[in-house]
Each structure stands twice: as structure tokens, then as C-alpha cells.
Design an enzyme around this catalytic site. Structure first.
Site, PDB file in Angstrom:
ATOM      1  N   THR A   1      38.188  33.874  42.429  1.00 13.26           N
ATOM      2  CA  THR A   1      37.432  34.626  41.426  1.00 13.26           C
ATOM      3  C   THR A   1      38.278  34.799  40.169  1.00 13.26           C
ATOM      4  O   THR A   1      39.450  35.146  40.248  1.00 13.26           O
ATOM      5  CB  THR A   1      37.036  36.016  41.963  1.00 13.26           C
ATOM      6  OG1 THR A   1      36.279  35.849  43.161  1.00 13.26           O
ATOM      7  CG2 THR A   1      36.210  36.775  40.952  1.00 13.26           C
TER       8      THR A   1
ATOM      9  N   LEU B   1      41.405  40.756  42.802  1.00 15.60           N
ATOM     10  CA  LEU B   1      40.305  39.794  42.763  1.00 15.60           C
ATOM     11  C   LEU B   1      40.627  38.698  43.762  1.00 15.60           C
ATOM     12  O   LEU B   1      41.799  38.344  43.968  1.00 15.60           O
ATOM     13  CB  LEU B   1      40.164  39.182  41.361  1.00 15.60           C
ATOM     14  CG  LEU B   1      39.765  40.115  40.214  1.00 15.60           C
ATOM     15  CD1 LEU B   1      39.743  39.330  38.898  1.00 15.60           C
ATOM     16  CD2 LEU B   1      38.398  40.750  40.465  1.00 15.60           C
ATOM     17  N   ASP B   2      39.576  38.136  44.407  1.00 14.94           N
ATOM     18  CA  ASP B   2      39.793  37.003  45.289  1.00 14.94           C
ATOM     19  C   ASP B   2      40.498  35.887  44.548  1.00 14.94           C
ATOM     20  O   ASP B   2      40.371  35.761  43.322  1.00 14.94           O
ATOM     21  CB  ASP B   2      38.457  36.476  45.826  1.00 14.94           C
ATOM     22  CG  ASP B   2      37.783  37.459  46.765  1.00 14.94           C
ATOM     23  OD1 ASP B   2      38.465  38.381  47.247  1.00 14.94           O
ATOM     24  OD2 ASP B   2      36.575  37.304  47.005  1.00 14.94           O
ATOM     25  N   GLN B   3      41.231  35.055  45.268  1.00 12.88           N
ATOM     26  CA  GLN B   3      41.973  33.962  44.648  1.00 12.88           C
ATOM     27  C   GLN B   3      41.071  33.072  43.792  1.00 12.88           C
ATOM     28  O   GLN B   3      41.458  32.664  42.694  1.00 12.88           O
ATOM     29  CB  GLN B   3      42.658  33.116  45.726  1.00 12.88           C
ATOM     30  CG  GLN B   3      43.498  31.986  45.167  1.00 12.88           C
ATOM     31  CD  GLN B   3      44.280  31.259  46.251  1.00 12.88           C
ATOM     32  OE1 GLN B   3      44.086  31.495  47.442  1.00 12.88           O
ATOM     33  NE2 GLN B   3      45.153  30.361  45.850  1.00 12.88           N
TER      34      GLN B   3
ATOM     35  N   HIS C   1      35.045  40.295  49.566  1.00  9.07           N
ATOM     36  CA  HIS C   1      34.009  39.253  49.547  1.00  9.07           C
ATOM     37  C   HIS C   1      32.596  39.833  49.443  1.00  9.07           C
ATOM     38  O   HIS C   1      31.620  39.168  49.817  1.00  9.07           O
ATOM     39  CB  HIS C   1      34.088  38.364  50.803  1.00  9.07           C
ATOM     40  CG  HIS C   1      35.370  37.609  50.924  1.00  9.07           C
ATOM     41  ND1 HIS C   1      35.669  36.817  52.015  1.00  9.07           N
ATOM     42  CD2 HIS C   1      36.450  37.517  50.089  1.00  9.07           C
ATOM     43  CE1 HIS C   1      36.861  36.277  51.851  1.00  9.07           C
ATOM     44  NE2 HIS C   1      37.351  36.694  50.690  1.00  9.07           N
TER      45      HIS C   1
END
Length: 586
Positions: A436, A432-434, A530
Site C-alpha cells: 500500500t 501501511l501494508d508493504q 488488511h
């Protein structure tokens, strides 16, 4: 002033008092297994140690501190017998060709007799190195090279000339042969016409035919002589050049043989030096135990430079001068390594070949550091013998990145709290994105990791996200199909690109309207970097609330309003369907 006072620098030589008082955060542990107890021993790298190391780096930059090749530099924060906290610093190997540099920890001392033999061996190695360089740089090498280039150039020019001559000769041969064939045809016709004439007439025709054939033979002979002349010219050309080149080549071959002999001699001396090093360098730990590097490695061969790295120097010096280590940090100084693995100014762990095998012994006798408990900060949703599923908080990386500021992550925290279990295996299956938050799956076995990775690759894992858009949209539900591309010029940003982008599909459905914002449910079919953030911005025309990368964020305290809410997949061991949910935190 004592020797220790010269090397034990005050903290304020590197950082301010305000920085000293800041709360310490551990970013990495130097560690090793105690050879006697089997317990894992740790020494932290903290934000304070990193600040000191970085300020040392900038100080060296300001004074143009010079070194040709890259190397590791390190600092150790320690406490003396009076409770005074200070810093010692060290370099790996040599610094600007010097073993001893004022203000820096010296090399680990060795037995004087062995050290003398070692110095003699090093001197022999230097002499061999210089002799090899002398042989390689002799003017005869350059002379031969230049002559050889000249020879090849002239040889190619001569070949071009001869090839052109051969083409002309080949054309002449064709003309001559065709001319003879035409004359023979005419003679045959005339002979048939004059067959009934006198014998004298027939003799004249036969004589004419002989003249034609003899004339052609002569012309062909002349062409053959021209070919022989070119062949002779080539042989003569090569012979003259061989007279020039062969004597030089003979000397160069003799020198090459001598260089090979010197290299063999150097190799044997290097082995001898390694054997000397194994007994020469004796390292002391904080229990007061001392062992040679050779016994610590328990091998007949140890890597060159073992014992001369930063970490062993710092810890050995601290142990022998009654300093208690508190934190340590090592960084790369000088040219970046050729393979790109070491970048100037970046922090790195203890090297696996030279330092890591010594670390367990060196740390023996130090107080045990208890790592912080991280389970409370990362809620566990589901756990069994094969899986660990957590609710990742926003702002925390899934896996560690480069640099100290990117070390803290889900994976680093769970590995840290489980390091006492040597058989412990854990890795992230996806990311997961940082910024998110939400469900993140970690595998506890390699087989589990492979199985789940296959499910993700085959799009068998179903994910549902929840997001809040920074505005209103007119469509209640639909599908966004925009190809995404990672432009190397604008990374980490992603962009829509129909030429280079990869297929990216997202289903969306409006959940409600709240104070001018739209709450969405998002179901990604693909899993591009993203993807949801770009699809909301470009597909729906509005960025996700709190998006610092793609949105217009006025308040930096607002988090990204994107949460991985639900996930469904097949359990890698039981094959049963597993559905997990979390509450959306915004």
C-alpha cells in the site's frame, strides 16, 4: 602456503561469478563511535556478504558440520595489499569444543604469561565442574530418591488404612452411646413404675444400670486401644524408615554443602579469570592502535566471552594482517536459542553486551562509508520539529521485519540518514501494508508519538484511501461491517469471523468506472490489518486490483491499487487541525 593464504578464501568458494557482479545493496551497518574523534564509524552488511554467509551455512549443512549449542558464525569480505578480494570466516567462542579449527580465524592472541595463568584457571574451573557433576550424579542420590518414593507410597497406603479404621471406630462409638441412652430411658420408666416395689427390686434395676455403663466403658476402652495401636504402628513405621533414610540424607546434605562450597570457589575463580581476560586480550584496529579489552570497556567486570565473538575476531585478524574490510555478515548456527530470539540461519547485528562496546575502536582507521541518500525515494509531505509525514511508495515496508529481505523500510532509511545526530528520535505512529502506498506519519519525539497514538486509538484520526477494484460493483456507496480475525493457521492472511473477529467498519463510495474496473473512495472507521482488502473482497465481492494475497493476479508487475490519499488529525504540539493530501499514483 602462508597462514593468511589458508584463511583468506576466494569469493568463488562461496558464490558464482555472476553473483559477484550483481549490484550491491546495503541491508545493515555495523557501527560504533570512535573513542578518539567521537565520529560514528560504519561497516556495511551487503547482499553479497549475506549470500556468502548463506552459502557457507548450506555448505556446513551438507557436511553435517556439528555443534551442540547455537552460536554466531560470521564472514568478512576484505581486500589485501595486492587488491585481491577474499573472505575470512570466524566463530564465536568454541566450535565443537575446539578453539582452533582449520580454515577459520583463530582466537585473539594473548600475553603468554597471562595465557598460561588463564589456562590454569580454566583447568581448575573444569576440575570443579567435574567434581560438582560427580557429587550430583552419585548413586546415593538416586538410592535416596527411590527409597523416599517408596516410603511416601507406603506411608500414603498406611494412612488410607488407618483412616478407614478410624471411620469404623467413630461409627461404633455413635452406636454405643445411642444404645446406652436407649437403655437409660427404659430404666427410668421401669424405675418409676416399680418405685413402690421392694427395695430388692430397686437394687436389681440399679445393678442392671451399672452393668450397662461398665459394658459401654469397656467397649469405648477397646476402641481407644485400637486407636493407640494405629498410632503406634505409624510411629514404628516412621522410625524404621528413618533408620534407612537418615544415614543417606546425612551424606547427601554433606555433599550439598560441599557443592555449595565448590560453587563459591568456582565463582571466585571466574572473577579471577575475568580479571585475567581484561589484560590478556589485546585488540588491534586499522590505525594500528592496540588496547586490552578491559581498558576498552573501562569497567571492573566485563561479560564472559568478550573478545571471542565473531566480529572482534574478524576485524582484529583483518587489522593485524593488513586486510581492508569491505562488508561483514553474522548468522546463527545450531540450535535455536531457548528464548527464541536467535533462529538458525537468520542474520543478526553485533551483540550489545560483548561486541558493540568494541566496535568503535575496532573500526578506527577504516575509510568512512557514506550511506545512500534516501530522501529522494521517499517524498516528504510535511515536516516540522515534531512530525515527519511522508508519501510511502508501494513495495516498501513501514518498519523493518525479520531477515535481510525485510530490513529495508521507511523507518530504517530515515534512521540511517540521521545517525550522525545522536539525539535523533524517529518512529512510526501507524503502519501501511508493504504494497500500500500513501501517507505515513512518523513522530520525532516520544511525547508526539504518545499523543498521536492516543488519537489513533480513540479513532480521532480521519483517513481516506483510494482503490481500484478488479471488476464492477452494483452499489454506488454504503458501509461494510465485517469482523476480522487473524487465524494463526493461515497468517498473514486475515479472514471474516463472527465468533473471534474484531469489529471492522468501512464506508465506501464509487468514484467512477474505468475499463471494467471500479474506482472507490474508502473511509476506514477502524484500522484492522488488511481491513480494506478483505472488505472489498468479502463485502463487495471483488478484490482490489494487484492484490497478490487475496486476488487473482496474473501479471506480477501490477502493483496493489490501494493508496492512503488523505489524513486529518490534531497536531500534537499546536493542537491545530492538520489536513494532508497526496495524488493517487494510479
Amino acid at each position: 602456503m602462508s597462514h593468511l593464504d589458508k584463511l583468506f578464501h576466494p569469493l568463488t568458494d562461496f558464490i558464482s561469478l555472476a553473483e559477484i557482479e550483481e549490484k550491491e545493496v546495503i541491508s545493515y551497518y555495523y557501527e560504533g563511535i570512535c573513542p578518539k574523534t567521537g565520529i560514528i564509524l560504519k561497516l556495511p552488511r551487503t547482499n553479497l556478504a549475506e549470500k556468502i554467509a548463506l552459502n557457507l551455512y548450506h555448505q556446513l549443512k551438507e557436511i553435517n558440520f556439528y555443534t551442540v549449542k547455537g552460536k554466531m558464525l560470521g564472514i568478512l569480505i576484505a581486500k589485501d595489499n595486492q587488491g585481491k578480494i577474499g573472505v575470512i570466516k570466524a566463530f564465536s567462542g568454541l566450535l565443537n569444543s575446539q578453539k582452533e579449527v582449520n580454515g577459520w580465524v583463530s582466537q585473539i592472541s594473548s600475553n603468554s604469561v597471562i595465557a598460561l595463568a588463564e589456562n590454569l584457571t580454566i583447568k581448575q574451573l573444569d576440575n570443579i565442574k567435574n567434581e560438582i557433576l560427580t557429587l550430583k550424579n552419585l548413586s546415593i542420590n538416586q538410592e535416596y530418591l527411590q527409597l523416599n518414593i517408596e516410603y511416601e507410597s507406603q506411608w500414603q497406603e498406611l494412612k488410607v488404612i488407618h483412616n478407614e479404621r478410624k471411620k469404623v471406630r467413630d461409627k461404633k462409638r455413635i452406636v454405643y452411646v445411642n444404645s446406652l441412652q436407649n437403655h437409660e430411658f427404659i430404666i427410668v420408666l421401669v424405675t418409676e413404675f416399680l418405685f413402690k416395689l421392694s427395695q430388692k427390686s430397686r437394687d436389681s434395676i440399679f445393678y442392671y444400670q451399672l452393668l450397662l455403663e461398665n459394658n459401654l466403658d469397656k467397649k469405648l476402652y477397646n476402641l481407644q486401644q485400637e486407636s493407640r495401636k494405629d498410632d503406634w504402628e505409624r510411629r514404628n513405621f516412621k522410625h524404621k524408615w528413618q533408620e534407612k533414610l537418615n544415614p543417606l540424607k546425612q551424606v547427601i546434605n554433606q555433599n550439598s554443602l560441599k557443592i555449595q562450597q565448590l560453587k563459591s570457589q568456582r565463582k571466585e575463580l571466574s572473577k579471577q579469570l575475568q580479571a585475567q581476560m581484561q589484560t590478556a586480550y589485546t585488540i588491534t584496529n586499522f590505525k594500528g592502535d592496540s588496547l586490552s579489552v578491559g581498558k576498552l570497556f573501562n569497567k571492573t567486570f566485563i561479560p564472559t566471552g568478550t573478545g571471542d565473538c565473531c566480529a572482534p575476531k574478524l576485524l582484529h585478524y583483518a587489522a593485524t594482517n593488513h586486510l581492508q574490510p569491505l562488508a561483514m555478515a553474522e548468522f546463527w548456527w545450531g540450535e535455536n536459542s531457548p528464548d527464541g530470539e536467535k533462529i538458525e540461519g537468520n542474520f543478526y547485528p553485533a551483540c550489545e553486551e560483548r561486541c558493540q562496546p568494541l566496535m568503535g575502536f575496532l573500526l578506527s582507521g577504516l575509510p568512512t562509508f557514506t550511506p545512500f541518500d534516501t530522501q529522494e525515494s521517499i517524498p516528504i509531505i510535511y515536516e516540522d520539529d515534531w512530525l515527519l509525514v511522508v508519501n510511502k511508495p508501494s513495495g516498501l515496508l513501514s518498519v523493518s521485519g525479520r531477515g535481510r529481505e525485510n530490513f529495508d523500510s521507511v523507518i530504517s532509511r530515515f534512521r540511517e540518514i540521521s545517525k550522525d545526530n545522536r539525539n535523533y528520535y524517529i518512529t512510526t505512529v501507524h503502519r501501511l501494508d508493504q504494497d500500500t502506498s500513501g501517507i505515513l506519519i512518523l513522530a520525532k519525539t516520544k511525547e508526539c508519538y504518545v499523543n498521536l497514538s492516543r488519537q489513533f486509538a480513540q479513532r480521532q484520526v480521519k483517513k481516506i484511501y483510494e482503490a481500484v477494484l478488479d471488476g464492477l460493483i452494483s452499489t454506488s456507496e454504503g458501509m461494510i461491517n465485517l469482523p476480522l480475525w487473524s487465524n494463526p493457521l493461515t497468517r498473514p492472511r486475515q479472514e471474516v469471523n463472527y465468533d473471534y473477529g474484531k469489529p471492522s467498519v468501512t464506508h465506501f463510495q464509487v468514484m467512477g468506472i474505468e475499463n471494467g474496473h471500479t474506482r472507490l473512495q474508502l473511509k476506514p472507521i477502524t484500522g484492522r490489518t488488511h481491513q480494506l482488502r478483505i472488505h472489498c473482497l468479502e463485502g463487495l465481492g471483488i478484490a482490489i486490483k494487484g492484490d497478490r494475497l487475496y486476488g487473482k493476479l496474473e501479471d506480477n508487475k501490477i502493483r496493489l491499487h490501494l493508496h492512503a490519499r488523505e489524513i486529518n488529525f490534531s497536531h500534537p504540539q499546536t493542537q491545530q487541525s492538520l489536513s494532508l493530501k497526496t495524488l493517487t499514483p494510479f
